[in-house]
Scaffold this active site. Structure first.
Site, PDB file in Angstrom:
ATOM      1  N   GLU A   1      23.597  80.580  52.176  1.00  0.00           N
ATOM      2  CA  GLU A   1      23.416  79.215  52.328  1.00  0.00           C
ATOM      3  C   GLU A   1      24.002  78.235  51.505  1.00  0.00           C
ATOM      4  OE1 GLU A   1      22.971  77.204  55.004  1.00  0.00           O
ATOM      5  OE2 GLU A   1      23.157  75.979  53.509  1.00  0.00           O
TER       6      GLU A   1
ATOM      7  N   ARG B   1      13.285  67.754  62.621  1.00  0.00           N
ATOM      8  CA  ARG B   1      14.242  69.387  62.281  1.00  0.00           C
ATOM      9  C   ARG B   1      13.819  69.797  61.161  1.00  0.00           C
ATOM     10  NH1 ARG B   1      20.106  68.735  63.663  1.00  0.00           N
ATOM     11  NH2 ARG B   1      20.267  70.597  62.456  1.00  0.00           N
TER      12      ARG B   1
ATOM     13  N   TYR C   1      11.647  59.197  70.753  1.00  0.00           N
ATOM     14  CA  TYR C   1      10.272  59.775  70.622  1.00  0.00           C
ATOM     15  C   TYR C   1      10.011  60.326  69.462  1.00  0.00           C
ATOM     16  CZ  TYR C   1      13.915  63.517  68.901  1.00  0.00           C
ATOM     17  OH  TYR C   1      14.603  64.429  68.480  1.00  0.00           O
TER      18      TYR C   1
ATOM     19  N   ASP D   1      27.236  75.795  66.479  1.00  0.00           N
ATOM     20  CA  ASP D   1      28.095  74.727  66.737  1.00  0.00           C
ATOM     21  C   ASP D   1      29.303  75.250  65.776  1.00  0.00           C
ATOM     22  OD1 ASP D   1      26.089  73.192  67.027  1.00  0.00           O
ATOM     23  OD2 ASP D   1      26.330  71.401  65.334  1.00  0.00           O
TER      24      ASP D   1
HETATM   25  C1  LIG Z   1      22.477  63.254  66.461  1.00  0.00           C
HETATM   26  C2  LIG Z   1      22.552  64.324  67.134  1.00  0.00           C
HETATM   27  C3  LIG Z   1      21.312  64.425  68.083  1.00  0.00           C
HETATM   28  C4  LIG Z   1      20.928  66.223  68.363  1.00  0.00           C
HETATM   29  N1  LIG Z   1      19.886  66.625  69.162  1.00  0.00           N
HETATM   30  C5  LIG Z   1      19.248  67.085  69.592  1.00  0.00           C
HETATM   31  C6  LIG Z   1      18.369  67.754  70.318  1.00  0.00           C
HETATM   32  O1  LIG Z   1      17.919  66.769  70.744  1.00  0.00           O
HETATM   33  N2  LIG Z   1      18.634  69.098  70.640  1.00  0.00           N
HETATM   34  C7  LIG Z   1      19.549  70.544  70.322  1.00  0.00           C
HETATM   35  O2  LIG Z   1      18.722  71.604  70.828  1.00  0.00           O
HETATM   36  N3  LIG Z   1      19.833  70.136  69.803  1.00  0.00           N
HETATM   37  C8  LIG Z   1      20.504  69.330  69.403  1.00  0.00           C
HETATM   38  N4  LIG Z   1      21.902  68.125  68.342  1.00  0.00           N
HETATM   39  C9  LIG Z   1      22.838  69.839  68.212  1.00  0.00           C
HETATM   40  C10 LIG Z   1      21.933  70.240  66.707  1.00  0.00           C
HETATM   41  O3  LIG Z   1      21.560  68.913  65.444  1.00  0.00           O
HETATM   42  C11 LIG Z   1      23.453  71.245  66.549  1.00  0.00           C
HETATM   43  O4  LIG Z   1      23.793  71.774  67.164  1.00  0.00           O
HETATM   44  C12 LIG Z   1      22.984  72.666  65.597  1.00  0.00           C
HETATM   45  O5  LIG Z   1      21.381  71.814  64.111  1.00  0.00           O
HETATM   46  C13 LIG Z   1      23.251  73.461  64.679  1.00  0.00           C
HETATM   47  O6  LIG Z   1      23.211  74.268  64.473  1.00  0.00           O
HETATM   48  P1  LIG Z   1      23.906  75.433  63.303  1.00  0.00           P
HETATM   49  O7  LIG Z   1      23.113  76.298  63.086  1.00  0.00           O
HETATM   50  O8  LIG Z   1      24.851  75.807  64.223  1.00  0.00           O
HETATM   51  O9  LIG Z   1      24.369  74.680  61.756  1.00  0.00           O
HETATM   52  P2  LIG Z   1      24.115  73.460  60.929  1.00  0.00           P
HETATM   53  O10 LIG Z   1      22.560  73.145  61.739  1.00  0.00           O
HETATM   54  O11 LIG Z   1      25.248  72.381  60.615  1.00  0.00           O
HETATM   55  O12 LIG Z   1      24.339  74.571  60.028  1.00  0.00           O
HETATM   56  C14 LIG Z   1      25.161  75.200  59.582  1.00  0.00           C
HETATM   57  C15 LIG Z   1      24.940  75.867  57.600  1.00  0.00           C
HETATM   58  O13 LIG Z   1      25.633  76.389  57.448  1.00  0.00           O
HETATM   59  C16 LIG Z   1      26.256  75.941  55.813  1.00  0.00           C
HETATM   60  N5  LIG Z   1      26.963  75.935  55.460  1.00  0.00           N
HETATM   61  C17 LIG Z   1      28.140  74.961  55.642  1.00  0.00           C
HETATM   62  N6  LIG Z   1      29.410  76.413  55.302  1.00  0.00           N
HETATM   63  C18 LIG Z   1      28.943  77.019  54.295  1.00  0.00           C
HETATM   64  C19 LIG Z   1      29.637  78.374  53.657  1.00  0.00           C
HETATM   65  N7  LIG Z   1      30.478  77.979  53.436  1.00  0.00           N
HETATM   66  N8  LIG Z   1      28.491  79.057  53.360  1.00  0.00           N
HETATM   67  C20 LIG Z   1      27.085  79.177  53.788  1.00  0.00           C
HETATM   68  N9  LIG Z   1      26.574  77.850  54.230  1.00  0.00           N
HETATM   69  C21 LIG Z   1      27.583  77.398  54.757  1.00  0.00           C
HETATM   70  C22 LIG Z   1      25.377  74.454  56.272  1.00  0.00           C
HETATM   71  O14 LIG Z   1      24.963  74.356  54.437  1.00  0.00           O
HETATM   72  C23 LIG Z   1      23.995  74.718  56.898  1.00  0.00           C
HETATM   73  O15 LIG Z   1      23.418  74.940  56.774  1.00  0.00           O
HETATM   74  C24 LIG Z   1      21.632  67.104  67.643  1.00  0.00           C
HETATM   75  C25 LIG Z   1      22.839  66.855  67.136  1.00  0.00           C
HETATM   76  C26 LIG Z   1      23.420  65.177  66.506  1.00  0.00           C
HETATM   77  C27 LIG Z   1      24.280  64.893  66.013  1.00  0.00           C
END
Ligand SMILES: Cc1cc2nc3c(=O)[nH]c(=O)nc-3n(C[C@H](O)[C@H](O)[C@H](O)COP(=O)(O)OP(=O)(O)OC[C@H]3O[C@@H](n4cnc5c(N)ncnc54)[C@H](O)[C@@H]3O)c2cc1C
Length: 400
Positions: free
Chosen positions: A34, A108, A220, A299
Site C-alpha cells: 500500500e 468508509r 444517509y 476500480d
Molecule cells: C462519490 C462516490 C460514491 C461512492 N459510493 C459508493 C457506494 O455507496 N457503494 C459502493 O459499493 N461503492 C461506492 N463508490 C465506489 C467505491 O468507492 C470504489 O469503487 C471502491 O473504493 C474501489 O475500491 P478499490 O479497492 O478497487 O480501489 P481504491 O479504494 O481506490 O483503493 C486502491 C488502493 O491502492 C493504493 N495504491 C494505488 N497505487 C498503488 C501502488 N502503485 N502501489 C501500492 N498501492 C497503491 C491506493 O493508495 C489505495 O489505497 C463510490 C465512489 C464515489 C466516487
C-alpha cells in the site's frame, strides 16, 4: 515467504484488503503493498448492499462492522422539485425485502479499519504500508515484483500479482498502457455533518435520494447514526485526476440554489461544513483484466459511475471470486494460475458490465428535468415499492 504460496496484492483499498482475507482463507500467503503510509479516508460513506455484506460476513467481519454500520429502514426516493417522497422502499420490512444479509451504510474509514484489523489478525497476511508497487517481471518460477519504500527498492517472488490499486492503477498501466480512465463530465461532492445539527425527521435511518434537474443528492446516516453522509453529484469541468480534493462550499451551494431545488435538500447542503470533491472517471468496459499470472480487481479493472452504489460492492465480489478460482490451483490436477485468473475474469466480466450499464442508466434517470422528470416520478409511483426493490434482486441475490 515461499514463492509457491505467495500472492502479492497491490493496493490496500476495500478490494485489496478483502482479496487478501479471501486468499489467506484459501491457504495462500499474501503480501499487500500500500503506497499510503496510513489507511485513512475522511468524509465519505458507502452503501453496502447484501451481495457485498454477505461476502464480508462470510470472511468474519460482522463483529467488527456491525457496531459501526447502520442498517437503514428504507430508501426514500425524493422529488427535488416538490420536496415530497415519490416512493419509500422499506428495507426493514421482511414481507418486501427478504435478503439474508444486511443492507449496510458505513463510513468508509470504519470499513477500512475493520478490514485492516482482520488482516492484522491473520498470520498469513503481511500489510506493508508506505510501500508502492513499481514493476513486475515474469520468469519460469512465477513473478518478480519490484516495490519501493522511500528510497529502498525491494524485489519479491510470487505466484501471482493482483492489481487492486484503484482507478489510476500502476499495475493496469504496466499491462495495458493504452487503457486510460475517461472523465464523465460529472463531479461528486462529499461531506458529513453531525446528526444533531438537523431536525430529527431528516436524520432517521433512511437513505434519501433527491432527484433534480441535472443533479442529485444522496444522504444517509453513518458512524452508528451520529453523522449524516451527504453526496451531491453535479455536472462540471474540473477534472483533476486523483481520489479527492478539498471543495469550496459556495460552489456546491450554487449548484443547488435554483428554485427548482426544494428547501430541504438545500438545508442538507448548507449544513455540511467540509466538502471534498471527486471528478468522476470511469475505466472503459471491454478491456482485458488479466495477463498470465497478473489480474486486475475493483476500480483498477472497471471503475464505474457511483449511481448504482456498487463500485466497492463489485470489488468485494471480485475478491471472493478471484480467491475461489486461485484456490482451485492448489488441488491436484487443478488449473494453472494463468488459467485460474482467466476463469475469474470470464466469471466476473458479464456481471460487472451489467452493473456498469445500470449505473449509467440510473444517472440519466436521476438527472431528468421538466416533463420527463414528471413522467419518471409517475412511473416510480405506479410501480410501487415491491416491484422497485425486485428490480434490484439480480444485484442483491448474488453469491460467490
Ligand atoms: C462519490 C462516490 C460514491 C461512492 N459510493 C459508493 C457506494 O455507496 N457503494 C459502493 O459499493 N461503492 C461506492 N463508490 C465506489 C467505491 O468507492 C470504489 O469503487 C471502491 O473504493 C474501489 O475500491 P478499490 O479497492 O478497487 O480501489 P481504491 O479504494 O481506490 O483503493 C486502491 C488502493 O491502492 C493504493 N495504491 C494505488 N497505487 C498503488 C501502488 N502503485 N502501489 C501500492 N498501492 C497503491 C491506493 O493508495 C489505495 O489505497 C463510490 C465512489 C464515489 C466516487
Amino acid at each position: 515467504m515461499a514463492a509457491s504460496r505467495t500472492i502479492i496484492v497491490a493496493g490496500a483499498g476495500i478490494g485489496g484488503l478483502t482479496a487478501s482475507l479471501a486468499l489467506a482463507r484459501q491457504g495462500f500467503r499474501v503480501i499487500v503493498l500500500e503506497k499510503a503510509e496510513r489507511l485513512e479516508e475522511v468524509g465519505a460513506g458507502l452503501q453496502l448492499s447484501p451481495n457485498a455484506s454477505r461476502v464480508l460476513i462470510d470472511l468474519g467481519l460482522q463483529p467488527r462492522l456491525a457496531p459501526r454500520a447502520v442498517t437503514p429502514d428504507a430508501i426514500s426516493l425524493m422529488s427535488a422539485r416538490t420536496g415530497g417522497e415519490i416512493s419509500r422502499l422499506p428495507l426493514g420490512d421482511p414481507g418486501i425485502f427478504q435478503a439474508d444479509a444486511p443492507y449496510w451504510v458505513v463510513h468508509r474509514a470504519d470499513l477500512q479499519a475493520a478490514l485492516q484489523a482482520q488482516v492484522n489478525d491473520s498470520p498469513d497476511i503481511e500489510l506493508r504500508l508506505g510501500c508502492q508497487f513499481e514493476d513486475v517481471g515474469t520468469h519460469a518460477k512465477g513473478l518478480t515484483v519490484a516495490q519501493r519504500s522511500g528510497t529502498a527498492r525491494q524485489q519479491e517472488l510470487a505466484v501471482a500479482l493482483v492489481g487492486a490499486d484503484g482507478i489510476w492503477s500502476a499495475v493496469r498501466h504496466h499491462l495495458f498502457p493504452e487503457v486510460q480512465p475517461r472523465f464523465s463530465g460529472l463531479i461528486a461532492w462529499r461531506g458529513t455533518l453531525d446528526a444533531t445539527q438537523l431536525p430529527r425527521e431528516y436524520t432517521s435511518r433512511r437513505v434519501q435520494l433527491w432527484m433534480g434537474p441535472n443533479a442529485h443528492l444522496v444522504a444517509y446516516p453513518i458512524s452508528g447514526a451520529r453523522q449524516i453522509n451527504v453526496v451531491a453529484v453535479v455536472p462540471g469541468t474540473w477534472n483533476r485526476p486523483g481520489w479527492s480534493a478539498p471543495g469550496e462550499a459556495n460552489d456546491v451551494k450554487s449548484a443547488f440554489a435554483s428554485a427548482r431545488w426544494h428547501a430541504v435538500p438545500r438545508m442538507l447542503i448548507g449544513a455540511v461544513d467540509g466538502w471534498r470533491k471527486w471528478a468522476l472517471f470511469t475505466v472503459p468496459d471491454g478491456g482485458e483484466w488479466t495477463d498470465g499470472a497478473i489480474a486486475l480487481l475493483g476500480d483498477a479493472a472497471h471503475a464505474m459511475l457511483p449511481f448504482a452504489a456498487q463500485g466497492a460492492g463489485m470489488a468485494i465480489e471480485d475478491a471472493a471470486v478471484l480467491a475461489k478460482c486461485l484456490g482451485e490451483t492448489q488441488s491436484q490436477g487443478g488449473p494453472t494460475v494463468p488459467a485460474a485468473l482467466k476463469r475469474y475474469a470470464r466469471l466476473r466480466r458479464p456481471r460487472v458490465a451489467r452493473v456498469q450499464r445500470a449505473a449509467r442508466q440510473a444517472g440519466r434517470i436521476y438527472h431528468l428535468s421538466g416533463p420527463l422528470a414528471a413522467a419518471r416520478d409517475l412511473v416510480i409511483k405506479g410501480m410501487g415499492a415491491r416491484r422497485m426493490l425486485a428490480r434490484q434482486d439480480w444485484i442483491y441475490d448474488w453469491r460467490a
